[in-house]
Design an enzyme around this catalytic site. Structure first.
Site, PDB file in Angstrom:
ATOM      1  CB  CYS A  10      -0.885  -0.005   1.244  1.00 40.59           C
ATOM      2  SG  CYS A  10       0.091   0.147   2.739  1.00 40.59           S
ATOM      3  CG  HIS A  34       4.301  -7.486   9.861  1.00 40.60           C
ATOM      4  ND1 HIS A  34       5.020  -7.619  11.034  1.00 40.60           N
ATOM      5  CD2 HIS A  34       3.409  -6.501  10.095  1.00 40.60           C
ATOM      6  CE1 HIS A  34       4.577  -6.776  11.929  1.00 40.60           C
ATOM      7  NE2 HIS A  34       3.591  -6.064  11.381  1.00 40.60           N
ATOM      8  CG  HIS A  67       2.785  -0.651  12.125  1.00 39.75           C
ATOM      9  ND1 HIS A  67       1.743  -0.875  11.264  1.00 39.75           N
ATOM     10  CD2 HIS A  67       3.501  -1.815  12.159  1.00 39.75           C
ATOM     11  CE1 HIS A  67       1.827  -2.111  10.792  1.00 39.75           C
ATOM     12  NE2 HIS A  67       2.894  -2.703  11.307  1.00 39.75           N
ATOM     13  CB  CYS A  89       1.040   5.301   7.138  1.00 41.13           C
ATOM     14  SG  CYS A  89      -0.255   5.592   5.930  1.00 41.13           S
ATOM     15  CG  HIS A 117      -1.270  -4.107  15.034  1.00 40.38           C
ATOM     16  ND1 HIS A 117      -0.773  -2.932  14.528  1.00 40.38           N
ATOM     17  CD2 HIS A 117      -1.135  -5.033  14.041  1.00 40.38           C
ATOM     18  CE1 HIS A 117      -0.376  -3.118  13.288  1.00 40.38           C
ATOM     19  NE2 HIS A 117      -0.578  -4.402  12.965  1.00 40.38           N
ATOM     20  CD  GLU A 119      -2.779   1.285  12.484  1.00 34.42           C
ATOM     21  OE1 GLU A 119      -2.457   0.509  11.570  1.00 34.42           O
ATOM     22  OE2 GLU A 119      -3.899   1.822  12.569  1.00 34.42           O
ATOM     23  CB  THR A 155      -5.172   1.912   9.204  1.00 33.18           C
ATOM     24  OG1 THR A 155      -4.043   1.083   9.500  1.00 33.18           O
ATOM     25  CG2 THR A 155      -4.958   3.308   9.711  1.00 33.18           C
ATOM     26  CB  SER A 211       1.243  -9.086   7.329  1.00 38.22           C
ATOM     27  OG  SER A 211       0.237  -8.260   6.818  1.00 38.22           O
TER      28      SER A 211
END
Ligand code: F3S
Length: 673
Positions: A10, A34, A67, A89, A117, A119, A155, A211
């Site tokens: 992405c 990942h 992240h 990001c 996680h 993030e 996200t 991931s």
């Protein structure tokens, strides 16, 4: 074989990987991605990873992965003197900002996502107040009582789960502010995988086992296609059973590099050929180029439509269906009135701006359209509209539909221009006089437009000139032979003989420069551009009103203009002379007229008779004198009675001289000039 359009890196992951490559040697806080293959190749470049700031040597260069990290981690790195290369990001960064402002306003934060996680940890790390991560109904039910909360999503969250948990939260918390922070790249990828999984017999999900988004893709695909396989590399395809009639769907997580996807597709081709070498020859098409084709090709200059995904202070992130998202700098937007979700038309400026993004522009499209329009107008001989922008050496720079246009000083006006500055900010109509398509340079003229306007105005005036009509005009110039009169953009001539019913020595006797007068159009000659006018014909003819104006018995003043043996001619007004017979010149008999009056004398005369048909007026000075004497009652006179009619009868010719001057055709006058 169906390959997902939204497969592989992405925008945020690509950006992070490329940032790490550029930063090498460096340390990343947690693996940048990942995917063991990518991590391995980064390690070969000197990019290692550490789990926590404490493991990073002082002063090291640290790359923050997509992240993102919490505030405390930043502080710890700064305390160690590390130089930070931030590849968080922008979509995640936005959630950090939301978390920070919620915290500042005392609002609890709820993140729908996996608590452990990175993030989610990073997001939670931007609040000082109460903050929770929830992923299940039980998590929601276990929350403490709250009056209000801001809800954001990891996200990569599955939309349906997010919606369900929000609904549950709304049943518990009275004031719930929900922010849709699921990344569209993720959402598109998830939607697409569901579509493909429904149609496929075998689904291959390629991605790192660690991931989160790849795992979610796998779960989504498995629900719809029982023969779904999660692989990390192409080598793992060998154990998968495929029959010749199977439709194979392939997708890949956001951390899967293009090279692995290509390898997987190539291996699938090989397997298929082994299974059925004769049938399905179309599968040959799914080569590397086929993959590239599937992934949408773009080139600089291409105009495409994209969807606005995110807006930051400086740029707008646009999903253009390409493997990388596009970036439009705010300065390249045609309008700042753009919001997330809008579809906008953009031009590809660079496929890779050096940071892995596609550089886009909206202004280029506008400029291109404007340029095409200007070229078309130039070809059609049409004028363009512009605004003066800047006085430069030798002329003015103007803006014509966003394109810089030069106007030489000599082309600015019909007259010499002293201060070019005066045109800055002025709107103006321009004619393109030179256009260099290769250099995109335009030279224009305002003067040409003014000239054309004047010509058009003149043409209209000439078309509307009607012989016999009376129009208003302004005396512009005097000559011996007449007066030039501007009748609204064109000059006509009033010949000296057409200025007055009387005799005129010089036009200045009748009119003066700048005077507004009515004139009658006598003749129009468009070819020679000559117009003959008459001023006197707009004035009443003296003889037609002489009877009423000078009734018999009235006493008026006049000027002796001519003397003959039989009398003196007295001008009552221009074009109207009367005769004072010699016998009427004085109280006593005189030998010659000059004994009583001389040319130029102003005398009081009594009107004895007015004959408008014969254009004769008989006057008497004697009767005025008699009346005056009688009035004073002390005079004795010796008067010779000679009726005025007899005097005229004796000498008819001089009276004719008193008639109006013969009208000369006025249009001949310019030739005299
Ligand atoms: Fe960023 Fe979305 Fe990727 S949040 S890291 S672009 S999945």
């Amino acid at each position: 074989m169906i390959l997902a359009r939204h497969a592989g890196f992405c925008f945020g992951v690509r950006r992070a990987v490329e940032t790490a490559e550029r930063a090498a040697p460096a340390t990343t806080l947690g693996p940048i991605i990942h995917n063991p293959q990518v991590v391995g190749s980064l390690a070969a470049m000197g990019v290692t990873s550490a789990q926590a700031p404490s493991q990073i040597p002082d002063g090291a260069r640290v790359v923050i992965r997509s992240h993102g990290i919490g505030r405390a981690a930043y502080r710890a790195l700064e305390a160690k003197g590390c130089s930070i290369v931030d590849a968080t990001c922008p979509f995640v960064q936005r959630i950090h900002d939301m978390a920070r402002s919620a915290s500042e306003s005392g609002m609890p934060l709820i993140v729908i996502g996996e608590r452990e996680h990175p993030e989610v940890q990073g997001i939670l790390g931007w609040t000082d107040g109460p903050a929770f991560a929830v992923l299940t109904d039980e998590d929601v039910d276990a929350l403490p009582p709250l009056d209000q909360a801001l809800v954001v999503a990891q996200t990569t969250m599955v939309q349906a789960r997010f919606d369900a948990l929000c609904k549950r939260l709304s049943g518990r918390i009275p004031k719930l502010v929900v922010r849709a922070t699921i990344c569209t790249a993720t959402r598109d990828r998830q939607q697409e995988v569901a579509d493909i999984a429904r149609r496929a017999d075998v689904m291959i999900v390629v991605g790192g086992r660690q991931s989160a988004n790849s795992q979610k893709l796998y779960r989504l695909a498995s629900d719809l296609c029982p023969r779904t396989h999660f692989i990390e590399t192409a080598a793992e395809l060998d154990g998968i059973e495929i029959s010749p009639s199977d439709t194979i769907g392939i997708t890949a997580g956001a951390s899967t590099p293009d090279c692995i996807i290509k390898e997987v597709v190539a291996r699938m081709n090989d397997i298929e050929k082994k299974v059925n070498p004769e049938e399905n020859p179309e599968l040959e098409v799914m080569s590397e180029e086929a993959i590239d084709k599937t992934i949408v090709q773009i080139r600089p200059g291409q105009i495409i439509t994209g969807k606005v995904e995110m807006i930051t202070d400086d740029e707008v992130c646009v999903n253009i269906g390409y493997k990388s998202d596009g970036i439009v700098k705010k300065s390249e937007l045609s309008s700042t009135d753009v919001k997330e979700g809008d579809e906008i038309e953009v031009e590809v400026v660079k496929v890779n701006d050096g940071e892995g993004n596609v550089l886009l522009s909206q202004k280029n499209i506008i400029n291109r359209k404007a340029w095409e329009e200007i070229c078309a107008k130039e070809e059609a001989g049409e004028f363009v509209e512009g605004v003066g922008k800047e006085a430069v050496k030798g002329g003015l720079l103007a803006d014509v539909a966003g394109i810089r246009t030069f106007i030489p000083a000599s082309q600015l006006s019909l007259r010499y221009v002293e201060k070019i500055d005066e045109f800055v900010g002025q709107p103006m109509t321009l004619k393109i006089i030179e256009i260099d398509k290769a250099k995109k340079r335009i030279v224009a003229s305002r003067k040409a437009v003014l000239m054309a306007e004047e010509a058009e105005k003149k043409k209209k005036i000439w078309e509307n000139l009607e012989v016999g009509s009376v129009v208003k005009g302004v005396v512009r110039r005097l000559a011996d032979f007449g007066a030039f009169v501007d009748i609204g953009g064109v000059d006509g001539l009033v010949h000296v003989t057409d200025l007055s019913w009387g005799r005129v020595k010089h036009p200045s006797d009748v009119v003066s420069v700048g005077q507004e007068i009515d004139v009658k159009i006598l003749n129009v000659d468009p070819e020679r551009e000559r117009i003959s006018l008459s001023y006197k014909q707009t004035q009443p003819r003296p003889w037609t009103v002489a009877g009423e104006k000078y009734p018999v018995g009235s006493v008026v003043e006049g000027k002796v203009v001519r003397i003959t043996t039989f009398g003196a001619f007295v001008e009552l007004e221009p074009g109207l002379d009367g005769l004072v017979h010699i016998s009427q010149c004085a109280l006593t008999r005189i030998a010659k007229v000059e004994d009583a009056v001389n040319v130029g004398d102003i005398v009081r005369v009594k009107v004895l008779d007015v004959n408008t048909e014969a254009k004769r007026i008989s006057l008497s000075i004697r009767e005025v004198l008699e009346d005056e004497a009688l009035a004073s009652e002390d005079g004795q006179y010796d008067i010779d009675e000679i009726p005025a009619e007899e005097a005229y009868a004796e000498e008819a010719a001089p009276v004719e001289e008193a008639a109006p001057v013969e009208e000369a055709p006025a249009e001949e006058a310019p030739a005299e000039e």
